[in-house]
Design a protein around this motif. Structure first.
Motif, mmCIF file in Angstrom:
data_model
loop_
_atom_site.group_PDB
_atom_site.id
_atom_site.type_symbol
_atom_site.label_atom_id
_atom_site.label_comp_id
_atom_site.label_asym_id
_atom_site.label_seq_id
_atom_site.Cartn_x
_atom_site.Cartn_y
_atom_site.Cartn_z
ATOM 1 N N ASP A 413 0.804 -1.215 0.000
ATOM 2 C CA ASP A 413 0.000 0.000 0.000
ATOM 3 C C ASP A 413 0.840 1.269 0.000
ATOM 4 O O ASP A 413 0.396 2.312 -0.480
ATOM 5 N N ASN A 414 2.047 1.199 0.549
ATOM 6 C CA ASN A 414 2.892 2.397 0.662
ATOM 7 C C ASN A 414 3.924 2.524 -0.460
ATOM 8 O O ASN A 414 4.815 3.372 -0.384
ATOM 9 N N MET A 415 3.803 1.679 -1.471
ATOM 10 C CA MET A 415 4.815 1.650 -2.524
ATOM 11 C C MET A 415 4.937 2.998 -3.232
ATOM 12 O O MET A 415 6.050 3.510 -3.455
ATOM 13 N N ILE A 416 3.802 3.616 -3.584
ATOM 14 C CA ILE A 416 3.834 4.883 -4.313
ATOM 15 C C ILE A 416 4.429 5.982 -3.443
ATOM 16 O O ILE A 416 5.239 6.798 -3.912
ATOM 17 N N ASP A 417 4.063 5.993 -2.171
ATOM 18 C CA ASP A 417 4.620 6.999 -1.268
ATOM 19 C C ASP A 417 6.135 6.831 -1.130
ATOM 20 O O ASP A 417 6.893 7.812 -1.109
ATOM 21 N N GLU A 418 6.595 5.590 -1.056
ATOM 22 C CA GLU A 418 8.031 5.334 -0.936
ATOM 23 C C GLU A 418 8.763 5.794 -2.191
ATOM 24 O O GLU A 418 9.848 6.384 -2.111
ATOM 25 N N LEU A 419 8.167 5.510 -3.339
ATOM 26 C CA LEU A 419 8.793 5.919 -4.593
ATOM 27 C C LEU A 419 8.846 7.437 -4.697
ATOM 28 O O LEU A 419 9.878 8.019 -5.063
ATOM 29 N N TYR A 420 7.735 8.089 -4.354
ATOM 30 C CA TYR A 420 7.673 9.549 -4.433
ATOM 31 C C TYR A 420 8.716 10.168 -3.491
ATOM 32 O O TYR A 420 9.426 11.113 -3.859
ATOM 33 N N ASN A 421 8.807 9.631 -2.297
ATOM 34 C CA ASN A 421 9.778 10.162 -1.329
ATOM 35 C C ASN A 421 11.218 9.947 -1.792
ATOM 36 O O ASN A 421 12.088 10.802 -1.595
ATOM 37 N N ALA A 422 11.465 8.797 -2.414
ATOM 38 C CA ALA A 422 12.817 8.510 -2.909
ATOM 39 C C ALA A 422 13.200 9.482 -4.027
ATOM 40 O O ALA A 422 14.310 10.021 -4.047
ATOM 41 N N LEU A 423 12.266 9.726 -4.954
ATOM 42 C CA LEU A 423 12.556 10.661 -6.046
ATOM 43 C C LEU A 423 12.658 12.095 -5.535
ATOM 44 O O LEU A 423 13.413 12.896 -6.089
ATOM 45 N N SER A 424 11.918 12.422 -4.494
ATOM 46 C CA SER A 424 12.037 13.748 -3.896
ATOM 47 C C SER A 424 13.422 13.943 -3.295
ATOM 48 O O SER A 424 13.999 15.039 -3.356
ATOM 49 N N LEU A 425 13.964 12.879 -2.714
ATOM 50 C CA LEU A 425 15.318 12.948 -2.172
ATOM 51 C C LEU A 425 16.330 13.147 -3.293
ATOM 52 O O LEU A 425 17.287 13.921 -3.153
ATOM 53 N N LEU A 426 16.121 12.455 -4.418
ATOM 54 C CA LEU A 426 16.993 12.646 -5.575
ATOM 55 C C LEU A 426 16.915 14.086 -6.066
ATOM 56 O O LEU A 426 17.938 14.678 -6.452
ATOM 57 N N LEU A 427 15.721 14.665 -6.059
ATOM 58 C CA LEU A 427 15.545 16.063 -6.453
ATOM 59 C C LEU A 427 16.394 16.984 -5.567
ATOM 60 O O LEU A 427 17.030 17.923 -6.051
ATOM 61 N N TYR A 428 16.397 16.699 -4.298
ATOM 62 C CA TYR A 428 17.198 17.495 -3.368
ATOM 63 C C TYR A 428 18.691 17.384 -3.697
ATOM 64 O O TYR A 428 19.410 18.389 -3.724
ATOM 65 N N TYR A 429 19.148 16.161 -3.948
ATOM 66 C CA TYR A 429 20.565 15.975 -4.265
ATOM 67 C C TYR A 429 20.947 16.707 -5.545
ATOM 68 O O TYR A 429 22.027 17.297 -5.643
ATOM 69 N N LEU A 430 20.070 16.650 -6.565
ATOM 70 C CA LEU A 430 20.352 17.357 -7.814
ATOM 71 C C LEU A 430 20.463 18.859 -7.580
ATOM 72 O O LEU A 430 21.299 19.535 -8.185
ATOM 73 N N SER A 431 19.632 19.376 -6.693
ATOM 74 C CA SER A 431 19.600 20.813 -6.456
ATOM 75 C C SER A 431 20.749 21.273 -5.559
ATOM 76 O O SER A 431 21.384 22.302 -5.835
ATOM 77 N N GLU A 432 21.046 20.530 -4.499
ATOM 78 C CA GLU A 432 21.961 21.030 -3.479
ATOM 79 C C GLU A 432 23.325 20.353 -3.458
ATOM 80 O O GLU A 432 24.297 20.952 -3.007
ATOM 81 N N GLU A 433 23.411 19.111 -3.914
ATOM 82 C CA GLU A 433 24.669 18.379 -3.818
ATOM 83 C C GLU A 433 25.393 18.259 -5.162
ATOM 84 O O GLU A 433 26.624 18.355 -5.222
ATOM 85 N N ASP A 434 24.646 18.038 -6.230
ATOM 86 C CA ASP A 434 25.256 17.715 -7.523
ATOM 87 C C ASP A 434 25.383 18.905 -8.454
ATOM 88 O O ASP A 434 26.131 18.843 -9.429
ATOM 89 N N ARG A 435 24.617 19.971 -8.184
ATOM 90 C CA ARG A 435 24.718 21.155 -9.031
ATOM 91 C C ARG A 435 26.138 21.704 -8.953
ATOM 92 O O ARG A 435 26.768 21.689 -7.903
ATOM 93 N N TYR A 436 26.636 22.200 -10.064
ATOM 94 C CA TYR A 436 28.014 22.686 -10.230
ATOM 95 C C TYR A 436 29.022 21.551 -10.406
ATOM 96 O O TYR A 436 30.178 21.812 -10.717
ATOM 97 N N LYS A 437 28.604 20.290 -10.230
ATOM 98 C CA LYS A 437 29.575 19.189 -10.260
ATOM 99 C C LYS A 437 29.328 18.218 -11.415
ATOM 100 O O LYS A 437 30.279 17.751 -12.041
ATOM 101 N N ASP A 438 28.075 17.869 -11.682
ATOM 102 C CA ASP A 438 27.762 16.877 -12.713
ATOM 103 C C ASP A 438 27.139 17.549 -13.934
ATOM 104 O O ASP A 438 26.376 18.509 -13.791
ATOM 105 N N PRO A 439 27.426 17.026 -15.137
ATOM 106 C CA PRO A 439 26.845 17.620 -16.350
ATOM 107 C C PRO A 439 25.321 17.502 -16.376
ATOM 108 O O PRO A 439 24.747 16.529 -15.894
ATOM 109 N N LEU A 440 24.689 18.531 -16.960
ATOM 110 C CA LEU A 440 23.254 18.556 -17.241
ATOM 111 C C LEU A 440 22.396 18.437 -15.977
ATOM 112 O O LEU A 440 21.257 17.989 -16.043
ATOM 113 N N THR A 441 22.936 18.839 -14.843
ATOM 114 C CA THR A 441 22.168 18.758 -13.604
ATOM 115 C C THR A 441 20.974 19.705 -13.624
ATOM 116 O O THR A 441 19.896 19.364 -13.113
#
Length: 516
Positions: A413-441
């Protein structure tokens, strides 16, 4: 620029000192027709009370006069002499250029533009054409293929342009030693790394130190912009305002940006950020928000990319770069100018995708007219659009890696919520951790943001329908985008159902055997 960059203070001081030196040499050559271009006279000129080099004028004059290259020690002085002779001559074919007051006003304008760009305190700076009267662009050199009626800049302007360019070509181009420490005031020369020269390597190394979190081209976010080969930094340096069109900015610290080769040469070329077409009437306007080192603009928080997901994840389309008015108090005209320069000069966001290639010789009105048609949803659009195939494939690989092939997303039942939360965490990393470092961020960030925003909206709508009794509350709704993401990680509904059927069949057999 897509990324915020900082100009090292020492680089700023050193290079502006060189530009001031160039301007003082031209002022000296234009000061009096009887002035002899010689060391003693120039030293006295620099030691004037109103000169920024007072107190060590003779020292710097000697360094400039004797040079440090035995083969051509007086090349710049020869150009200065030619400038002086033509500046004070009266054989220019056009009467307007014969007047000495026009020539001196031209020199004052050039100096004012140099100083205004250095100070960066005004909301906008008017920058005229170097060759000509500042309003009408005139070609810098005549060639043998040009007819007699071809308009070219007067000789004194041509020599002034060659003089400015000489300093860049002789001291800052590849494999050059740089400006000798003796060219600078004592307090500055004492701080030069190594104590001998300030050149390309010093400029690049100071930039890397000041921008130590930046590993991707600050303009395009597409490629690395430098390589370190045994302590030698290799990188192209882009003249934001092309040095052949604006020679007085050839060594200006605010005009030099380490970039990737594509931004400097293959894409930008000689495109002028200030003028869509050469010869366009009126001076160009350089807004503060469009300046390369406009740190106050906070591009990270201001610019965002629009994304079209109407055709699904297999055909993601990139829209335009825009600015968030809620986070920015800057000049609206300046922000629009910054985005227009990215699109027209550096082909961003077009370079991040395919289709709708960069068009030459299009003015702002043409661009706005096309965008108006593209944004008109009342008719079927015929635009090819920016198909984000390369960026989306990079993002999808990143998502698969981040999700661990689905092993961290548990079915239920919580699969969609887990997936959404995981991708939200990836969004954070792209914005705050990987920007300026990886191409096409940057484009990956906004594609993922668009996906999550769309899926969140769909989930919210389903929840409302369930609360209203229109949809059963026990029905598990999976938005199309997240469903496709699950399929990549082996978690789509069909596979889940097959696994459950297989598990249930095995359990049924086991239970029957146990009953026996």
């Amino acid at each position: 620029m897509i990324h915020d960059i900082k100009l090292p203070l020492f680089t700023k001081r050193c290079l502006f000192s060189i530009v001031q030196l160039q301007m003082s040499l031209l002022d000296f050559a234009a000061s009096d027709p009887a002035t002899r271009i010689e060391l003693e006279a120039y030293g006295k000129y620099l030691d004037r009370d109103d000169c920024c080099f007072k107190g060590y004028g003779q020292h710097i004059a000697a360094a400039v006069w004797h040079g440090h290259r035995p083969k051509r020690p007086l090349a710049k002085i020869a150009l200065l002499q030619e400038f002086s002779q033509s500046f004070h001559s009266s054989d220019d074919p056009r009467p307007v250029y014969n007047a000495q007051d026009f020539k001196r006003n031209w020199l004052k304008r050039i100096r004012k533009e140099v100083e205004n760009l250095y100070q960066c305190t005004e909301a906008k700076i008017e920058i005229g054409y170097f060759y000509g009267d500042g309003i009408q662009y005139i070609k810098g050199k005549a060639t043998k293929n040009q007819s007699e009626n071809t308009e070219v800049a007067p000789v004194w302007q041509q020599k002034a342009g060659e003089f400015f360019l000489y300093f860049y070509n002789a001291y800052l181009e590849d494999s050059k030693d740089g400006f000798p420490a003796s060219f600078f005031p004592p307090d500055m020369s004492a701080l030069i790394p190594g104590g001998k020269h300030f050149g390309r390597q010093e400029l690049l190394k100071l930039f890397l130190v000041e921008n130590n979190n930046l590993h991707i081209c600050p303009v395009c976010d597409e490629n690395g912009y430098y390589t370190d080969s045994r302590g030698t930094i290799r990188a192209t340096i882009d003249h934001f305002l092309p040095k052949d069109t604006y020679p007085h900015f050839a060594c200006h610290p605010h005009n030099l940006i380490p970039t990737c080769y594509g931004c400097n040469s293959s894409v930008k070329g000689l495109r002028d950020p200030l003028h869509v077409t050469k010869g366009e009437p009126g001076p160009g306007i350089l807004y503060k928000e469009a300046m390369p080192y406009a740190e106050e603009t906070r591009r990270k928080d201001t610019f965002y990319l629009t994304v079209d997901l109407s055709k699904g994840l297999r055909e993601i389309r990139l829209g335009n770069l825009e600015y968030n008015t809620q986070l920015q108090d800057g000049n609206e005209d300046g922000l629009n100018a910054a985005l227009e320069i990215l699109a027209r000069v550096y082909d961003i966001p077009g370079r991040w995708a395919t289709g709708n290639p960069l068009q030459e010789n299009k003015g702002p009105k043409d661009i706005l007219a096309e965008e108006s048609k593209q944004n008109d949803t009342s008719v079927e659009t015929k635009k090819p659009g920016f198909v984000a195939d390369r960026v989306s494939e990079t993002l999808f690989r990143r998502m698969r890696h981040f999700l661990g092939q689905g092993k961290d997303i548990m079915p239920g039942d919580n699969m969609i919520d887990e997936l959404y939360n995981a991708l939200s965490l990836l969004l954070y990393y792209l914005s705050e951790e990987d920007r300026y470092k990886d191409p096409l961020t940057v484009p990956m960030l906004w594609i993922l943001a668009a996906l999550l925003a769309q899926e969140k909206q769909q989930l919210h709508q389903v929840l409302l329908l369930q609360q209203q009794g229109i949809l059963p509350k026990d029905r598990h709704f999976i938005p199309a985008g997240l469903d496709e993401v699950l399929s990549w990680s082996g978690q789509d509904n069909a596979k889940i159902q097959r696994r459950e059927d297989t598990i249930q069949a095995i359990l049924n057999v086991a239970m029957k055997k146990k009953g026996k």
